[in-house]
Design an enzyme around this catalytic site. Structure first.
Site, PDB file in Angstrom:
ATOM      1  N   GLY A  31       0.794  -1.222   0.000  1.00  0.00           N
ATOM      2  CA  GLY A  31       0.000   0.000   0.000  1.00  0.00           C
ATOM      3  C   GLY A  31       0.825   1.271   0.000  1.00  0.00           C
ATOM      4  O   GLY A  31       2.024   1.254  -0.242  1.00  0.00           O
ATOM      5  N   GLU A  35       3.487   5.679  -8.274  1.00  0.00           N
ATOM      6  CA  GLU A  35       3.548   5.337  -9.707  1.00  0.00           C
ATOM      7  C   GLU A  35       4.235   3.995  -9.967  1.00  0.00           C
ATOM      8  O   GLU A  35       3.933   3.337 -10.956  1.00  0.00           O
ATOM      9  CB  GLU A  35       4.250   6.448 -10.491  1.00  0.00           C
ATOM     10  CG  GLU A  35       3.332   7.556 -10.935  1.00  0.00           C
ATOM     11  CD  GLU A  35       2.175   7.072 -11.814  1.00  0.00           C
ATOM     12  OE1 GLU A  35       2.409   6.276 -12.730  1.00  0.00           O
ATOM     13  OE2 GLU A  35       1.038   7.493 -11.547  1.00  0.00           O
ATOM     14  N   HIS A  37       3.968   1.218  -8.132  1.00  0.00           N
ATOM     15  CA  HIS A  37       2.912   0.211  -7.970  1.00  0.00           C
ATOM     16  C   HIS A  37       1.923   0.279  -9.140  1.00  0.00           C
ATOM     17  O   HIS A  37       1.504  -0.751  -9.668  1.00  0.00           O
ATOM     18  CB  HIS A  37       2.117   0.473  -6.688  1.00  0.00           C
ATOM     19  CG  HIS A  37       2.897   0.397  -5.416  1.00  0.00           C
ATOM     20  ND1 HIS A  37       3.132   1.495  -4.623  1.00  0.00           N
ATOM     21  CD2 HIS A  37       3.491  -0.649  -4.785  1.00  0.00           C
ATOM     22  CE1 HIS A  37       3.816   1.135  -3.556  1.00  0.00           C
ATOM     23  NE2 HIS A  37       4.069  -0.159  -3.626  1.00  0.00           N
ATOM     24  N   GLN A 148      11.205  -4.630 -10.190  1.00  0.00           N
ATOM     25  CA  GLN A 148      12.663  -4.840 -10.087  1.00  0.00           C
ATOM     26  C   GLN A 148      13.258  -4.040  -8.932  1.00  0.00           C
ATOM     27  O   GLN A 148      14.366  -4.309  -8.477  1.00  0.00           O
ATOM     28  CB  GLN A 148      13.326  -4.420 -11.404  1.00  0.00           C
ATOM     29  CG  GLN A 148      14.806  -4.775 -11.459  1.00  0.00           C
ATOM     30  CD  GLN A 148      15.570  -3.962 -12.476  1.00  0.00           C
ATOM     31  OE1 GLN A 148      15.149  -3.864 -13.624  1.00  0.00           O
ATOM     32  NE2 GLN A 148      16.695  -3.383 -12.069  1.00  0.00           N
ATOM     33  N   ASP A 150      12.654  -4.279  -5.944  1.00  0.00           N
ATOM     34  CA  ASP A 150      13.038  -5.267  -4.920  1.00  0.00           C
ATOM     35  C   ASP A 150      13.648  -6.456  -5.658  1.00  0.00           C
ATOM     36  O   ASP A 150      13.019  -7.509  -5.791  1.00  0.00           O
ATOM     37  CB  ASP A 150      11.812  -5.664  -4.108  1.00  0.00           C
ATOM     38  CG  ASP A 150      11.227  -4.487  -3.355  1.00  0.00           C
ATOM     39  OD1 ASP A 150      11.564  -4.302  -2.189  1.00  0.00           O
ATOM     40  OD2 ASP A 150      10.447  -3.717  -3.967  1.00  0.00           O
ATOM     41  N   ARG A 187       8.451   4.455   1.347  1.00  0.00           N
ATOM     42  CA  ARG A 187       9.264   4.983   2.454  1.00  0.00           C
ATOM     43  C   ARG A 187       9.864   6.361   2.141  1.00  0.00           C
ATOM     44  O   ARG A 187      10.373   6.999   3.047  1.00  0.00           O
ATOM     45  CB  ARG A 187      10.387   3.997   2.819  1.00  0.00           C
ATOM     46  CG  ARG A 187       9.882   2.748   3.529  1.00  0.00           C
ATOM     47  CD  ARG A 187      11.028   1.910   4.067  1.00  0.00           C
ATOM     48  NE  ARG A 187      10.554   0.829   4.916  1.00  0.00           N
ATOM     49  CZ  ARG A 187      10.394  -0.440   4.535  1.00  0.00           C
ATOM     50  NH1 ARG A 187      10.672  -0.788   3.291  1.00  0.00           N
ATOM     51  NH2 ARG A 187       9.960  -1.358   5.383  1.00  0.00           N
TER      52      ARG A 187
HETATM   53  P1  AMP Z   1       5.866  -2.633  -1.707  1.00  0.00           P
HETATM   54  O1  AMP Z   1       4.509  -2.022  -1.540  1.00  0.00           O
HETATM   55  O2  AMP Z   1       6.990  -1.681  -1.468  1.00  0.00           O
HETATM   56  O3  AMP Z   1       6.010  -3.939  -0.977  1.00  0.00           O
HETATM   57  O4  AMP Z   1       5.984  -3.004  -3.251  1.00  0.00           O
HETATM   58  C1  AMP Z   1       5.013  -3.779  -3.900  1.00  0.00           C
HETATM   59  C2  AMP Z   1       5.500  -4.109  -5.286  1.00  0.00           C
HETATM   60  O5  AMP Z   1       5.735  -2.900  -5.998  1.00  0.00           O
HETATM   61  C3  AMP Z   1       6.833  -4.886  -5.281  1.00  0.00           C
HETATM   62  O6  AMP Z   1       6.805  -5.861  -6.307  1.00  0.00           O
HETATM   63  C4  AMP Z   1       7.841  -3.799  -5.568  1.00  0.00           C
HETATM   64  O7  AMP Z   1       9.021  -4.268  -6.175  1.00  0.00           O
HETATM   65  C5  AMP Z   1       7.058  -2.903  -6.508  1.00  0.00           C
HETATM   66  N1  AMP Z   1       7.621  -1.561  -6.513  1.00  0.00           N
HETATM   67  C6  AMP Z   1       7.891  -0.785  -5.437  1.00  0.00           C
HETATM   68  N2  AMP Z   1       8.497   0.373  -5.810  1.00  0.00           N
HETATM   69  C7  AMP Z   1       8.604   0.309  -7.162  1.00  0.00           C
HETATM   70  C8  AMP Z   1       9.150   1.185  -8.152  1.00  0.00           C
HETATM   71  N3  AMP Z   1       9.701   2.348  -7.833  1.00  0.00           N
HETATM   72  N4  AMP Z   1       9.101   0.788  -9.441  1.00  0.00           N
HETATM   73  C9  AMP Z   1       8.547  -0.399  -9.788  1.00  0.00           C
HETATM   74  N5  AMP Z   1       8.012  -1.274  -8.903  1.00  0.00           N
HETATM   75  C10 AMP Z   1       8.046  -0.925  -7.612  1.00  0.00           C
END
Ligand code: AMP
Length: 274
Positions: A31, A35, A37, A148, A150, A187
């Site tokens: 959550g 952009e 996500h 990518q 992560d 973050r």
């Molecule tokens: P998170 O909410 O941070 O756990 O991320 C959820 C998904 O979104 C994961 O597959 C992340 O790798 C992806 N994600 C997070 N930040 C980015 C970003 N800047 N560009 C592309 N995908 C992202």
């Protein structure tokens, strides 16, 4: 757009969609959507009939001294963004209905998750694999989209899918960045203007190593640059893109991965060597 909070009800709805012949894509997130996500949700929409977005800050992947409690949350804004990006359903479970009383089964990946973030965040990938496997089972997805951003996580999930025979495809999408070059992250909201500027050094550092460079030499240079900018290095590694084993000499396809603290905020970034 459908809203689900109960895992059993989501699972039933997804099973029904499958029966109707619909292809289902899952986009797992924690959550506070940005952009990055949304790029995953848009890709999911191109590849499937039904797009399920999960929004769940998974307690099991956070260490005791990490930011689980203060991780940013905004369900209303996430709902709106999911709708605008074309999601069919959003799953907002609670930790109580994802982890029932005496939950006792976890998934451990024991190769790719040992180093990098896995070494600095004990139990992190155990939490990630467990929740992602649960989401695969709940959503009956044919395809799941990750970022990518992560990099290690995407490799660990691909290995889990291979080794546990999940019948689905993993797609990994490129990192979406701010105009400045800073990798988008939920973050980033913790960073003030000064820290945001300082954090730019991370995207610069991961682009510095080139094929043929000696890892020891280039890593030392990049680490010095990051520390000089005022960040505290957690790791800077040049590894084989598939095995995540450290490369002595950098080659095409290697992954350059960094984690560093900007104040109290732990940021990660990476790039693949051309
Ligand atoms: P998170 O909410 O941070 O756990 O991320 C959820 C998904 O979104 C994961 O597959 C992340 O790798 C992806 N994600 C997070 N930040 C980015 C970003 N800047 N560009 C592309 N995908 C992202």
């Amino acid at each position: 757009m459908k809203k689900f909070t109960d895992p059993a009800i989501l699972q039933k709805w997804c099973a029904n969609q499958k029966k109707k012949g619909n292809k289902i894509a899952l986009v797992p997130t924690m959550g506070y959507l940005h952009e990055g996500h949304l790029s995953l949700i848009r890709e999911a929409k191109k590849r499937a009939d039904i797009v399920v977005v999960s929004v769940f800050v998974n307690p099991v992947q956070f260490g005791p001294n990490e930011d689980y409690d203060k991780y940013p949350r905004d369900e209303k804004a996430d709902w709106k963004k999911c709708r605008e990006a074309g999601a069919s359903a959003v799953f907002f479970p609670t930790k109580e209905n994802m982890y029932l009383d005496r939950h006792s089964v976890y998934i451990n990946e024991e190769d790719l998750s040992l180093g990098l973030c896995g070494a600095r965040r004990p139990g992190h990938f155990r939490g990630v694999c467990t929740v992602v496997a649960k989401l695969f089972n709940l959503s009956h997805c044919d395809i799941a989209i990750f970022g990518q951003k992560d990099y290690q996580q995407a490799q660990v999930i691909k290995r889990m899918v291979r080794d546990l025979n999940f019948d689905l495809e993993i797609v990994v999408m490129p990192i979406v960045r701010e105009k400045s070059g800073l990798a988008m992250s939920s973050r980033n909201t913790y960073l003030d203007e000064d820290m945001r500027k300082k954090a730019l050094v991370l995207s610069e550092a991961v682009r510095t190593p080139k094929a043929g460079d000696k890892t020891a030499v280039i890593s030392k240079k990049c680490i010095a640059k990051i520390e000089k900018a005022g960040l505290k290095i957690d790791y800077f590694e040049c590894v084989d893109g598939a095995t995540l084993v450290r490369s002595a000499k950098i080659k095409k396809g290697d992954a350059i991965l960094v984690a560093a603290f900007a104040g109290k905020t732990r940021l990660i970034d990476n790039s693949i060597v051309k």
